[in-house]
Design a protein around this motif. Structure first.
Motif, PDB file in Angstrom:
ATOM      1  N   VAL A   1       0.834  -1.210   0.000  1.00  0.00           N
ATOM      2  CA  VAL A   1       0.000   0.000   0.000  1.00  0.00           C
ATOM      3  C   VAL A   1       0.861   1.250   0.000  1.00  0.00           C
ATOM      4  CG1 VAL A   1      -2.384  -0.154   0.756  1.00  0.00           C
ATOM      5  CG2 VAL A   1      -0.579  -0.956   2.258  1.00  0.00           C
ATOM      6  N   GLY A   2       0.234   2.365   0.075  1.00  0.00           N
ATOM      7  CA  GLY A   2       0.993   3.605   0.119  1.00  0.00           C
ATOM      8  C   GLY A   2       0.702   4.447  -1.094  1.00  0.00           C
ATOM      9  N   GLY A   3       0.711   5.706  -0.896  1.00  0.00           N
ATOM     10  CA  GLY A   3       0.452   6.595  -2.013  1.00  0.00           C
ATOM     11  C   GLY A   3      -1.017   6.890  -2.162  1.00  0.00           C
ATOM     12  N   VAL A   4      -1.292   7.776  -3.060  1.00  0.00           N
ATOM     13  CA  VAL A   4      -2.667   8.181  -3.298  1.00  0.00           C
ATOM     14  C   VAL A   4      -3.349   7.126  -4.150  1.00  0.00           C
ATOM     15  CG1 VAL A   4      -4.113   9.974  -4.350  1.00  0.00           C
ATOM     16  CG2 VAL A   4      -1.990  10.599  -3.205  1.00  0.00           C
ATOM     17  N   PRO A   5      -4.536   6.679  -3.736  1.00  0.00           N
ATOM     18  CA  PRO A   5      -5.211   5.663  -4.534  1.00  0.00           C
ATOM     19  C   PRO A   5      -5.516   6.166  -5.947  1.00  0.00           C
ATOM     20  CG  PRO A   5      -6.550   6.305  -2.637  1.00  0.00           C
ATOM     21  CD  PRO A   5      -5.293   7.069  -2.558  1.00  0.00           C
ATOM     22  N   SER A  15     -11.438  -2.848 -20.079  1.00  0.00           N
ATOM     23  CA  SER A  15     -10.379  -3.304 -20.985  1.00  0.00           C
ATOM     24  C   SER A  15      -9.533  -4.422 -20.370  1.00  0.00           C
ATOM     25  CB  SER A  15      -9.496  -2.124 -21.400  1.00  0.00           C
ATOM     26  OG  SER A  15      -8.694  -1.716 -20.323  1.00  0.00           O
ATOM     27  N   HIS A  16      -9.660  -4.613 -19.071  1.00  0.00           N
ATOM     28  CA  HIS A  16      -8.912  -5.688 -18.395  1.00  0.00           C
ATOM     29  C   HIS A  16      -9.866  -6.858 -18.148  1.00  0.00           C
ATOM     30  CE1 HIS A  16      -5.357  -3.160 -17.705  1.00  0.00           C
ATOM     31  NE2 HIS A  16      -6.243  -2.181 -17.607  1.00  0.00           N
ATOM     32  N   ASN A  17     -10.245  -7.495 -19.210  1.00  0.00           N
ATOM     33  CA  ASN A  17     -11.325  -8.485 -19.153  1.00  0.00           C
ATOM     34  C   ASN A  17     -10.894  -9.873 -19.621  1.00  0.00           C
ATOM     35  OD1 ASN A  17     -10.978  -7.909 -21.829  1.00  0.00           O
ATOM     36  ND2 ASN A  17     -13.143  -7.678 -22.302  1.00  0.00           N
ATOM     37  N   LYS A  18      -9.607 -10.153 -19.518  1.00  0.00           N
ATOM     38  CA  LYS A  18      -9.114 -11.454 -19.958  1.00  0.00           C
ATOM     39  C   LYS A  18      -8.500 -12.225 -18.793  1.00  0.00           C
ATOM     40  CE  LYS A  18      -7.996  -9.028 -24.117  1.00  0.00           C
ATOM     41  NZ  LYS A  18      -8.284  -7.778 -23.352  1.00  0.00           N
ATOM     42  N   LYS A  19      -8.426 -13.541 -18.964  1.00  0.00           N
ATOM     43  CA  LYS A  19      -7.877 -14.372 -17.889  1.00  0.00           C
ATOM     44  C   LYS A  19      -6.479 -13.948 -17.488  1.00  0.00           C
ATOM     45  CE  LYS A  19     -10.630 -18.343 -19.142  1.00  0.00           C
ATOM     46  NZ  LYS A  19     -10.702 -19.659 -19.797  1.00  0.00           N
ATOM     47  N   ASN A  20      -5.696 -13.511 -18.458  1.00  0.00           N
ATOM     48  CA  ASN A  20      -4.317 -13.132 -18.167  1.00  0.00           C
ATOM     49  C   ASN A  20      -4.172 -11.631 -17.914  1.00  0.00           C
ATOM     50  OD1 ASN A  20      -4.669 -12.183 -20.723  1.00  0.00           O
ATOM     51  ND2 ASN A  20      -2.886 -13.205 -21.608  1.00  0.00           N
ATOM     52  N   ASP A  21      -5.295 -10.953 -17.812  1.00  0.00           N
ATOM     53  CA  ASP A  21      -5.291  -9.513 -17.530  1.00  0.00           C
ATOM     54  C   ASP A  21      -6.678  -9.168 -16.993  1.00  0.00           C
ATOM     55  OD1 ASP A  21      -4.942  -6.804 -17.395  1.00  0.00           O
ATOM     56  OD2 ASP A  21      -5.022  -6.482 -19.557  1.00  0.00           O
ATOM     57  N   ALA A  22      -6.886  -9.496 -15.725  1.00  0.00           N
ATOM     58  CA  ALA A  22      -8.238  -9.512 -15.179  1.00  0.00           C
ATOM     59  C   ALA A  22      -8.393  -8.570 -13.987  1.00  0.00           C
ATOM     60  CB  ALA A  22      -8.587 -10.945 -14.762  1.00  0.00           C
ATOM     61  N   TRP A  23      -9.208  -7.531 -14.190  1.00  0.00           N
ATOM     62  CA  TRP A  23      -9.519  -6.619 -13.101  1.00  0.00           C
ATOM     63  C   TRP A  23     -10.987  -6.787 -12.750  1.00  0.00           C
ATOM     64  CZ3 TRP A  23      -7.071  -1.104 -14.179  1.00  0.00           C
ATOM     65  CH2 TRP A  23      -5.683  -1.242 -14.323  1.00  0.00           C
ATOM     66  N   ILE A  24     -11.302  -6.528 -11.483  1.00  0.00           N
ATOM     67  CA  ILE A  24     -12.684  -6.666 -11.041  1.00  0.00           C
ATOM     68  C   ILE A  24     -12.948  -5.585  -9.988  1.00  0.00           C
ATOM     69  CG2 ILE A  24     -12.127  -8.325  -9.201  1.00  0.00           C
ATOM     70  CD1 ILE A  24     -14.625  -9.888  -9.982  1.00  0.00           C
ATOM     71  N   ALA A  25     -14.133  -5.000 -10.040  1.00  0.00           N
ATOM     72  CA  ALA A  25     -14.471  -3.985  -9.039  1.00  0.00           C
ATOM     73  C   ALA A  25     -15.523  -4.539  -8.089  1.00  0.00           C
ATOM     74  CB  ALA A  25     -14.999  -2.722  -9.715  1.00  0.00           C
ATOM     75  N   ILE A  29     -13.892  -0.690  -5.112  1.00  0.00           N
ATOM     76  CA  ILE A  29     -12.452  -0.902  -5.200  1.00  0.00           C
ATOM     77  C   ILE A  29     -12.143  -1.841  -6.369  1.00  0.00           C
ATOM     78  CG2 ILE A  29     -10.371  -1.680  -3.992  1.00  0.00           C
ATOM     79  CD1 ILE A  29     -11.659   0.793  -2.715  1.00  0.00           C
ATOM     80  N   VAL A  30     -11.123  -1.477  -7.128  1.00  0.00           N
ATOM     81  CA  VAL A  30     -10.727  -2.287  -8.276  1.00  0.00           C
ATOM     82  C   VAL A  30      -9.532  -3.159  -7.889  1.00  0.00           C
ATOM     83  CG1 VAL A  30      -9.887  -2.231 -10.664  1.00  0.00           C
ATOM     84  CG2 VAL A  30     -11.546  -0.519  -9.879  1.00  0.00           C
ATOM     85  N   PHE A  31      -9.665  -4.465  -8.175  1.00  0.00           N
ATOM     86  CA  PHE A  31      -8.603  -5.421  -7.862  1.00  0.00           C
ATOM     87  C   PHE A  31      -8.105  -6.075  -9.140  1.00  0.00           C
ATOM     88  CE2 PHE A  31     -11.596  -5.318  -4.314  1.00  0.00           C
ATOM     89  CZ  PHE A  31     -10.767  -5.151  -3.214  1.00  0.00           C
ATOM     90  N   ASN A  32      -6.820  -6.368  -9.140  1.00  0.00           N
ATOM     91  CA  ASN A  32      -6.259  -7.149 -10.240  1.00  0.00           C
ATOM     92  C   ASN A  32      -6.276  -8.612  -9.777  1.00  0.00           C
ATOM     93  OD1 ASN A  32      -4.619  -8.522 -12.035  1.00  0.00           O
ATOM     94  ND2 ASN A  32      -3.221  -6.799 -12.300  1.00  0.00           N
ATOM     95  N   VAL A  33      -7.159  -9.418 -10.356  1.00  0.00           N
ATOM     96  CA  VAL A  33      -7.309 -10.808  -9.918  1.00  0.00           C
ATOM     97  C   VAL A  33      -6.601 -11.803 -10.832  1.00  0.00           C
ATOM     98  CG1 VAL A  33      -9.459 -10.441  -8.630  1.00  0.00           C
ATOM     99  CG2 VAL A  33      -9.579 -11.011 -11.065  1.00  0.00           C
ATOM    100  N   THR A  34      -5.724 -11.279 -11.675  1.00  0.00           N
ATOM    101  CA  THR A  34      -5.019 -12.153 -12.614  1.00  0.00           C
ATOM    102  C   THR A  34      -4.288 -13.286 -11.890  1.00  0.00           C
ATOM    103  OG1 THR A  34      -4.639 -10.187 -13.971  1.00  0.00           O
ATOM    104  CG2 THR A  34      -3.433 -12.175 -14.570  1.00  0.00           C
ATOM    105  N   ARG A  35      -3.601 -12.946 -10.850  1.00  0.00           N
ATOM    106  CA  ARG A  35      -2.819 -13.966 -10.147  1.00  0.00           C
ATOM    107  C   ARG A  35      -3.675 -14.834  -9.234  1.00  0.00           C
ATOM    108  NH1 ARG A  35       2.453 -11.171  -7.850  1.00  0.00           N
ATOM    109  NH2 ARG A  35       3.181 -13.314  -7.727  1.00  0.00           N
ATOM    110  N   TYR A  36      -4.862 -14.348  -8.896  1.00  0.00           N
ATOM    111  CA  TYR A  36      -5.763 -15.135  -8.050  1.00  0.00           C
ATOM    112  C   TYR A  36      -6.554 -16.149  -8.866  1.00  0.00           C
ATOM    113  CZ  TYR A  36      -9.402 -16.199  -4.628  1.00  0.00           C
ATOM    114  OH  TYR A  36     -10.257 -16.845  -3.775  1.00  0.00           O
ATOM    115  N   VAL A  76      -4.819  -4.541  -4.987  1.00  0.00           N
ATOM    116  CA  VAL A  76      -5.620  -3.334  -5.217  1.00  0.00           C
ATOM    117  C   VAL A  76      -5.001  -2.493  -6.326  1.00  0.00           C
ATOM    118  CG1 VAL A  76      -6.424  -1.163  -4.199  1.00  0.00           C
ATOM    119  CG2 VAL A  76      -6.444  -3.249  -2.832  1.00  0.00           C
ATOM    120  N   VAL A  77      -5.827  -2.113  -7.270  1.00  0.00           N
ATOM    121  CA  VAL A  77      -5.376  -1.216  -8.336  1.00  0.00           C
ATOM    122  C   VAL A  77      -5.725   0.222  -7.953  1.00  0.00           C
ATOM    123  CG1 VAL A  77      -5.613  -0.575 -10.759  1.00  0.00           C
ATOM    124  CG2 VAL A  77      -5.721  -2.990 -10.094  1.00  0.00           C
TER     125      VAL A  77
END
Ligand code: HEM
Length: 88
Positions: A1-5, A15-25, A29-36, A76-77
């Motif tokens: 964490v850290g910095g301004v959100p 635009s981040h709607n693929k299995k290898n580039d997946a964001w979800i809100a 809050i927007v999360f990058n779930v690619t690795r999950y 968190v993105v």
């Protein structure tokens, strides 16, 4: 964490709607779930239903009790911009 959100727009989220580039809100809050992706107990296809979107309602309808904030703490993105009407 850290910095301004950072603020994420709906179109950027979409635009981040693929299995290898997946964001979800979820709840603003927007999360990058690619690795999950490979670790989601409900499987990849289920998780993909919410990817690229504000998935708050979907998430809550499936498992409102899941502590995603803790699981996705490091993913968190930023926060989702409120703006024009979305397809939630
Ligand atoms: C389980 C769907 C997002 C964490 C499940 C299951 C489904 C599902 C159907 C049940 C699997 C089973 O019991 O066989 C979805 C959908 C999502 C989503 C449609 C899109 C919004 C997430 C996210 C997280 C998450 C973002 C966490 C970061 C979990 C956990 C379980 C689970 C921990 C196991 C819950 C339990 O057994 O109590 N998911 N999921 N899911 N999901 Fe999701």
């Amino acid at each position: 964490v850290g910095g301004v959100p950072r603020v994420v727009t709906l179109s950027e989220l979409a635009s981040h709607n693929k299995k290898n580039d997946a964001w979800i809100a979820i709840r603003g809050i927007v999360f990058n779930v690619t690795r999950y992706m490979d670790f989601h107990p409900g499987g990849i296809d289920e998780l993909m239903r919410g990817v690229g979107k504000d998935a708050t309602k979907l998430f809550e309808s499936v498992h409102a009790w899941v502590n995603y904030q803790s699981i996705l703490q490091k993913c968190v993105v930023g926060r989702l911009s409120r703006g024009s009407a979305s397809g939630t």
